[in-house]
Scaffold this active site. Structure first.
Site, PDB file in Angstrom:
ATOM      1  N   PHE A  85      -1.762 -34.741 -15.493  1.00 46.83           N
ATOM      2  CA  PHE A  85      -0.306 -34.770 -15.309  1.00 46.83           C
ATOM      3  C   PHE A  85       0.398 -33.651 -16.079  1.00 46.83           C
ATOM      4  O   PHE A  85       1.505 -33.265 -15.714  1.00 46.83           O
ATOM      5  CB  PHE A  85       0.272 -36.096 -15.836  1.00 46.83           C
ATOM      6  CG  PHE A  85      -0.189 -37.333 -15.127  1.00 46.83           C
ATOM      7  CD1 PHE A  85       0.287 -37.636 -13.858  1.00 46.83           C
ATOM      8  CD2 PHE A  85      -1.074 -38.209 -15.731  1.00 46.83           C
ATOM      9  CE1 PHE A  85      -0.119 -38.794 -13.212  1.00 46.83           C
ATOM     10  CE2 PHE A  85      -1.489 -39.367 -15.090  1.00 46.83           C
ATOM     11  CZ  PHE A  85      -1.006 -39.654 -13.830  1.00 46.83           C
ATOM     12  N   LYS A  89       8.057 -29.244 -15.548  1.00 42.91           N
ATOM     13  CA  LYS A  89       8.374 -29.643 -14.171  1.00 42.91           C
ATOM     14  C   LYS A  89       9.808 -29.412 -13.732  1.00 42.91           C
ATOM     15  O   LYS A  89      10.197 -29.862 -12.658  1.00 42.91           O
ATOM     16  CB  LYS A  89       8.022 -31.112 -13.986  1.00 42.91           C
ATOM     17  CG  LYS A  89       8.835 -32.022 -14.900  1.00 42.91           C
ATOM     18  CD  LYS A  89       9.002 -33.399 -14.315  1.00 42.91           C
ATOM     19  CE  LYS A  89      10.140 -34.131 -14.968  1.00 42.91           C
ATOM     20  NZ  LYS A  89      10.624 -35.274 -14.275  1.00 42.91           N
ATOM     21  N   TYR A 153       8.329 -22.836 -10.978  1.00 42.39           N
ATOM     22  CA  TYR A 153       7.649 -24.128 -11.116  1.00 42.39           C
ATOM     23  C   TYR A 153       6.756 -24.384  -9.904  1.00 42.39           C
ATOM     24  O   TYR A 153       5.558 -24.688 -10.032  1.00 42.39           O
ATOM     25  CB  TYR A 153       8.684 -25.255 -11.258  1.00 42.39           C
ATOM     26  CG  TYR A 153       8.137 -26.619 -10.955  1.00 42.39           C
ATOM     27  CD1 TYR A 153       7.182 -27.197 -11.780  1.00 42.39           C
ATOM     28  CD2 TYR A 153       8.558 -27.340  -9.835  1.00 42.39           C
ATOM     29  CE1 TYR A 153       6.660 -28.450 -11.490  1.00 42.39           C
ATOM     30  CE2 TYR A 153       8.057 -28.582  -9.544  1.00 42.39           C
ATOM     31  CZ  TYR A 153       7.101 -29.136 -10.370  1.00 42.39           C
ATOM     32  OH  TYR A 153       6.578 -30.377 -10.070  1.00 42.39           O
TER      33      TYR A 153
HETATM   34  C1  UD1 Z   1      11.821 -30.843  -7.853  1.00 42.04           C
HETATM   35  C2  UD1 Z   1      10.752 -30.615  -6.861  1.00 42.04           C
HETATM   36  C3  UD1 Z   1       9.884 -31.843  -6.771  1.00 42.04           C
HETATM   37  C4  UD1 Z   1       9.377 -32.227  -8.141  1.00 42.04           C
HETATM   38  C5  UD1 Z   1      10.530 -32.389  -9.107  1.00 42.04           C
HETATM   39  C6  UD1 Z   1      10.017 -32.602 -10.504  1.00 42.04           C
HETATM   40  C7  UD1 Z   1      11.665 -29.074  -5.202  1.00 42.04           C
HETATM   41  C8  UD1 Z   1      12.278 -28.939  -3.867  1.00 42.04           C
HETATM   42  N1  UD1 Z   1      11.343 -30.321  -5.555  1.00 42.04           N
HETATM   43  O1  UD1 Z   1      12.606 -31.854  -7.345  1.00 42.04           O
HETATM   44  O2  UD1 Z   1       8.781 -31.575  -5.939  1.00 42.04           O
HETATM   45  O3  UD1 Z   1       8.666 -33.443  -8.072  1.00 42.04           O
HETATM   46  O4  UD1 Z   1      11.308 -31.205  -9.111  1.00 42.04           O
HETATM   47  O5  UD1 Z   1      11.054 -32.605 -11.393  1.00 42.04           O
HETATM   48  O6  UD1 Z   1      11.459 -28.103  -5.893  1.00 42.04           O
HETATM   49  N2  UD1 Z   1      20.901 -32.868  -8.151  1.00 42.04           N
HETATM   50  C9  UD1 Z   1      22.280 -32.945  -8.290  1.00 42.04           C
HETATM   51  N3  UD1 Z   1      22.788 -33.169  -9.531  1.00 42.04           N
HETATM   52  C10 UD1 Z   1      22.008 -33.300 -10.645  1.00 42.04           C
HETATM   53  C11 UD1 Z   1      20.601 -33.226 -10.484  1.00 42.04           C
HETATM   54  C12 UD1 Z   1      20.091 -33.009  -9.222  1.00 42.04           C
HETATM   55  O7  UD1 Z   1      23.019 -32.817  -7.321  1.00 42.04           O
HETATM   56  O8  UD1 Z   1      22.559 -33.470 -11.747  1.00 42.04           O
HETATM   57  C13 UD1 Z   1      20.364 -32.672  -6.808  1.00 42.04           C
HETATM   58  C14 UD1 Z   1      19.479 -31.423  -6.709  1.00 42.04           C
HETATM   59  O9  UD1 Z   1      20.250 -30.288  -6.459  1.00 42.04           O
HETATM   60  C15 UD1 Z   1      18.570 -31.832  -5.558  1.00 42.04           C
HETATM   61  C16 UD1 Z   1      18.440 -33.352  -5.704  1.00 42.04           C
HETATM   62  O10 UD1 Z   1      19.534 -33.760  -6.510  1.00 42.04           O
HETATM   63  O11 UD1 Z   1      19.176 -31.568  -4.338  1.00 42.04           O
HETATM   64  C17 UD1 Z   1      17.164 -33.753  -6.401  1.00 42.04           C
HETATM   65  O12 UD1 Z   1      17.044 -32.978  -7.573  1.00 42.04           O
HETATM   66  P1  UD1 Z   1      15.949 -33.271  -8.687  1.00 42.04           P
HETATM   67  O13 UD1 Z   1      15.947 -34.718  -9.023  1.00 42.04           O
HETATM   68  O14 UD1 Z   1      16.182 -32.302  -9.794  1.00 42.04           O
HETATM   69  O15 UD1 Z   1      14.592 -32.977  -7.980  1.00 42.04           O
HETATM   70  P2  UD1 Z   1      14.132 -31.706  -7.117  1.00 42.04           P
HETATM   71  O16 UD1 Z   1      14.668 -30.462  -7.694  1.00 42.04           O
HETATM   72  O17 UD1 Z   1      14.354 -31.990  -5.682  1.00 42.04           O
END
Ligand code: UD1
Length: 349
Positions: A85, A89, A153
Site C-alpha cells: 500500500f 497519493k 502521481y
Molecule cells: C485521485 C485519483 C484516484 C486515487 C485518489 C487517491 C484521479 C482521477 N483519481 O482521486 O485514482 O485513488 O486520487 O487519493 O487522479 N474535490 C472537490 N473539492 C475538494 C476535494 C476534491 O471538489 O475539496 C473534487 C475533485 O476535484 C474531484 C473529486 O472531488 O473531482 C474527487 O477528488 P479526490 O477525492 O481528491 O479524488 P481524485 O482526485 O478523483
C-alpha cells in the site's frame, strides 16, 4: 500451492492499509506491518487490534526505500506474500512535488521487489489506481483502456505497473495482482477507523467530513464547467471495506496463475461532486456549505469503472453504496473530530 498465511503489509497504518489489517486479521492471517507514518500514525494499531480482537504480529517504523532495514524484516520473518500500500497519493501535491512522488512511489516499489526476490517471496498484491487511465473520455474504463496518466502521481503508479510487469516477465516465479482503485472512501462501521489525513485533506470525502464537523469553513468544489450533467467532475466511489475485502479475495487467487493481472476496483457507477455533497448532507443531517472554485490542476472530468473483470475472475463485487460510504465516514468524523490525535500510543514489542 496453499494460500499465504503470513503477510507483509507496507503502509499498513494508512487509510486503506489499516482497514486491510482488520479484514486480514479477521480472516486469520498473521500480519507484519512496515510504515514510515508519513501520512499516518502508529496510534491506529490499538484500534485495529481492538476491532479484530487479535494483535498485529509486528510493526516496524521504516521507509521501504531503506533497503537494509527492509531486508532485515524479511530476514526476521517468514513472509508468504506482500500487500504493497505504501505510497504518496495526492494528485495536486504530485504536481507540486513530482520528484518526491517518483522517488517514494517508484523507489519504494523497486526496493520492495528486490527484497522480495532476494528472500524468495514472489506473491504481491499491489495498490494501483484508476488515475493511470487519465482523461480517457466518457464511459466505463476497462483494464484494456490505454493508460494516459495526467499527473505525476498517476504516472508514478503506471510506471510501477510497468516495473512489476517486467519483473513478472523476467522472473516467472512472481505473481502480481494489481488492483486499480477508483475512489476509495468511507470508514470502518465501528467508527474507530477512517481517513485521517495529516494537515489539510486533499480528497473530497475527508474535506466534506471536516466541513460538516466544523473543522473547516466551507467545501471548495473544484470546477463546475466540466461537460457533465451538473458541471462537476464524476468519479466512481468505492467503500474502503469493499476495497479491502477485494484484497482478501485477491490473496486467495494469488496461486491461480503466475504473472501480472490487473483489475479495476469500483462500483461501475459515476457520481458527481455535487451528488456526493448531497449524499453527505443527507448522512450528516445538515447541508454542507460549499463554494464553486476553479478546476484543480491534474483533475480529469470523469472516471467510471467497468468493474466486470474482477467479478468474472473471482465472482466478487462491491456491496456498499454511496449512502453507506457517507454514513460511515460521518460516524468516524463524529467520533473522532480531530482524527486519531490524542489516541493512546500502542506499546510495540
Ligand atoms: C485521485 C485519483 C484516484 C486515487 C485518489 C487517491 C484521479 C482521477 N483519481 O482521486 O485514482 O485513488 O486520487 O487519493 O487522479 N474535490 C472537490 N473539492 C475538494 C476535494 C476534491 O471538489 O475539496 C473534487 C475533485 O476535484 C474531484 C473529486 O472531488 O473531482 C474527487 O477528488 P479526490 O477525492 O481528491 O479524488 P481524485 O482526485 O478523483
Amino acid at each position: 500451492m496453499s494460500p499465504p498465511s503470513t503477510l507483509l503489509l507496507t503502509g499498513g497504518a494508512g487509510f486503506i492499509g489499516s482497514h486491510a489489517c482488520v479484514e486480514l486479521l479477521d480472516h486469520g492471517y498473521e500480519l507484519i506491518v512496515v510504515d514510515n507514518y508519513s501520512n499516518s500514525t502508529p496510534h491506529v494499531f490499538a484500534r485495529v487490534e481492538r476491532i479484530a480482537g487479535r494483535f498485529v504480529g509486528a510493526v516496524y517504523e521504516l521507509d521501504i526505500r531503506d533497503r537494509r532495514a527492509l531486508s532485515a524484516v524479511f530476514d526476521r520473518h517468514s513472509v508468504d506474500a506482500v500487500v504493497h500500500f505504501a505510497a504518496h497519493k495526492a494528485v495536486s501535491a504530485s504536481t507540486r512535488m513530482p520528484i518526491e512522488y517518483y522517488d517514494t512511489n517508484i523507489g519504494g516499489t523497486t526496493s520492495l521487489l528486490r527484497a522480495m526476490h532476494e528472500h524468495g517471496v514472489h506473491q504481491l498484491v499491489f495498490s494501483s489506481t484508476a488515475s493511470v487511465y487519465g482523461d480517457a473520455g466518457h464511459g466505463p474504463l476497462n483494464e484494456a483502456t490505454p493508460a494516459r496518466p495526467a499527473n505525476p502521481y498517476a504516472a508514478s503508479k503506471w510506471l510501477c505497473e510497468q516495473i512489476l510487469a517486467d519483473a513478472c516477465h523476467r522472473h516467472p516465479e512472481f505473481t502480481v495482482l494489481a488492483l486499480r482503485y477508483f475512489n476509495p472512501v468511507g470508514a470502518h462501521p465501528s467508527g474507530l477507523l477512517g481517513e485521517d489525513p495529516s494537515g489539510t485533506p486533499d480528497n473530497l470525502m475527508p474535506c466534506l467530513a471536516q466541513v460538516a464537523i466544523g473543522r473547516r469553513h466551507r467545501l471548495r468544489v473544484f470546477g463546475n464547467d466540466y461537460a457533465t450533467p451538473d458541471g462537476t467532475a464524476i468519479r466512481d466511489y468505492i467503500h474502503v471495506m469493499d476495497a479491502v475485502d477485494a484484497h482478501r479475495v485477491a490473496l486467495d487467487h494469488l496461486a491461480d496463475s503466475p504473472g501480472m493481472h490487473t483489475y479495476n476496483l469500483g462500483l461501475g457507477k459515476g457520481r458527481s461532486v455535487l451528488e456526493v455533497v448531497s449524499a453527505f448532507s443527507a448522512a450528516s443531517g445538515a447541508p454542507v456549505p460549499y463554494d464553486i472554485a476553479p478546476r484543480r490542476p491534474g483533475d480529469v472530468p470523469e472516471q467510471v469503472a467497468d468493474a466486470s473483470a474482477v467479478e468474472r475472475a473471482w465472482g466478487w463485487r462491491p456491496t456498499r453504496g454511496l449512502a453507506d460510504m457517507c454514513v460511515d465516514a460521518w460516524r468516524f468524523q463524529q467520533l473522532n473530530p480531530h482524527g486519531y490525535a490524542g489516541t493512546a500510543r500502542r506499546a510495540d514489542g
